[in-house]
Write an enzyme that holds these catalytic residues in place. Structure first.
Site, PDB file in Angstrom:
ATOM      1  N   ASP A 111       0.854  -1.188   0.000  1.00  0.00           N
ATOM      2  CA  ASP A 111       0.000   0.000   0.000  1.00  0.00           C
ATOM      3  C   ASP A 111       0.891   1.239   0.000  1.00  0.00           C
ATOM      4  OD1 ASP A 111      -2.926   0.973   0.509  1.00  0.00           O
ATOM      5  OD2 ASP A 111      -1.671   2.164   1.854  1.00  0.00           O
ATOM      6  N   ILE A 112       0.519   2.245  -0.790  1.00  0.00           N
ATOM      7  CA  ILE A 112       1.272   3.496  -0.870  1.00  0.00           C
ATOM      8  C   ILE A 112       0.954   4.342   0.364  1.00  0.00           C
ATOM      9  CG2 ILE A 112       1.676   5.590  -2.219  1.00  0.00           C
ATOM     10  CD1 ILE A 112       0.780   4.017  -4.700  1.00  0.00           C
ATOM     11  N   GLU A 127      -4.890   2.387  -4.149  1.00  0.00           N
ATOM     12  CA  GLU A 127      -3.429   2.492  -4.077  1.00  0.00           C
ATOM     13  C   GLU A 127      -2.818   1.241  -3.436  1.00  0.00           C
ATOM     14  OE1 GLU A 127      -5.051   4.365  -0.268  1.00  0.00           O
ATOM     15  OE2 GLU A 127      -5.603   4.275  -2.375  1.00  0.00           O
TER      16      GLU A 127
END
Length: 382
Positions: A258-259, A302
């Site tokens: 995950d960003i 994301e």
């Protein structure tokens, strides 16, 4: 005059098109028709009954010749039809020439015994070529020319000496049948080429449609931004991944990526930069995971998921560390942006091969990585 017939020949077939046409002619024209060639044999044998009427002696020789040649033609035709269908055209030419030459030979034998009224049966073979044969025009031309020439050289000289006027009538009939059969063969070849062109067009349309369907099917399981697979692909192929891992007796493992602070990136730099960040991270994931898995998925906005069935804990963490180290190296022009990611890793050490459960554990590990400060890896084994 014959433009409507000759038009297809103006487009000469060469190379691959010629090979396709030959294949089409054999499998769509000759093979379906080849069984009907055998119908010529019974007719040819029935004419053997007339041998005993026109031959005062040695009629048995003609009968044996008819039977032998019929059996030979049948064997050749059946053998080629089963084992070498590309030679069926030559087999038909061999059949008609064999029948014709035997008729000429029997007619010549009858003349040596004083019978000059048993030499015209060959014209039926010429009619067959024009009306029923499926040979290409060139073979038909060769066969018809050889038949006419054989009659003119073998039969006509003796008959002219016997009855000049009647033989001229017979020769004119042979020429007429020759020309009619030749034009019929030319027309047949023209129609075959037209059919091939239509077949090729339909085939091309089918191939384009199939390619479009395949492309559409691929698009439905591909994320358009990152070109990774999407959740639908995961749903459809998850069971196959489990079965494959179970079959090879290898543990399944996943990376949930995950960003970090992605909402802030969007709010500060805009959605265009946000999309560029998602794409850049996806390429890093593809670079490090692509050789090990075909299951790189954009799991959410994301969030990404990679599924493996060949790693132990150490190998899985090594791949995760490479991704974690390379993402901050991405450069974003005209910004001070530094992107980081958090990774949740999970491995099925007990080899239950339950992908849904494994993804759930990876999600929990990702949550721990976020809670503990982000930009790190957390591992959960099950």
């Amino acid at each position: 005059m014959f433009d409507f017939i000759l038009r297809p020949f103006h487009q000469k077939l060469t190379g691959f098109s010629l090979l396709r046409f030959k294949h089409y002619h054999v499998h769509q024209v000759m093979l379906p028709y080849s069984g009907f060639l055998l119908s010529v044999i019974p007719i040819y044998l029935l004419f053997g009954l007339l041998d005993y009427q026109h031959l005062t002696e040695h009629a048995w020789v003609a009968t044996l010749s008819r039977v032998f040649l019929s059996i030979l033609c049948i064997v050749v035709l059946i053998t080629l039809r089963r084992y070498a269908s590309k030679y069926l055209e030559l087999a038909e030419l061999f059949l008609v020439l064999t029948v014709y030459m035997s008729i000429i030979t029997i007619g010549k034998l009858a003349m040596t015994q004083g019978n000059f009224d048993y030499q015209s049966g060959g014209v039926l073979v010429m009619v067959y070529i024009g009306a029923l044969s499926r040979m290409p025009f060139k073979l038909s031309l060769f066969g018809l020319s050889l038949m006419l020439l054989s009659y003119l050289l073998i039969i006509a000289p003796d008959r002219i000496g016997q009855d000049y006027g009647e033989e001229l009538d017979r020769i004119s009939i042979f020429f007429a049948v020759f020309l009619i059969s030749l034009v019929a063969s030319l027309r047949r070849d023209s129609e075959t080429r037209k059919s091939f062109q239509q077949f090729s067009q339909i085939r091309s349309q089918q191939l384009r449609l199939r390619a479009s369907q395949k492309k559409l099917a691929l698009q439905t399981v591909t994320d358009p931004l990152t070109e990774l697979k999407n959740r639908l692909y995961l749903t459809k192929n998850g069971p196959q991944i489990e079965q494959s891992a179970q079959h090879t007796n290898k543990p399944l493992s996943v990376l949930m990526i995950d960003i970090d602070n992605f909402k802030s990136i969007n709010d500060t730099y805009g959605h265009q930069v946000g999309d560029n960040v998602i794409y850049g991270v996806a390429q890093i994931i593809r670079q490090h995971c692509g050789r090990y898995t075909g299951m790189n998925v954009r799991y959410g906005g994301e969030e990404f998921l990679s599924v493996f069935q060949c790693f132990n804990e150490q190998q899985l963490c090594q791949i995760a560390e490479k991704i974690l180290d390379d993402v901050p190296k991405l450069y974003w022009p005209n910004t001070n942006l530094r992107v980081t990611i958090s990774i949740g890793a999970s491995i099925d050490v007990k080899q239950r091969w339950d992908l849904n459960e494994l993804v759930s554990h990876g999600d929990k590990a990702l949550y721990l990585a976020k809670q503990n400060g982000k930009n790190q890896i957390q591992l959960i084994t099950q």
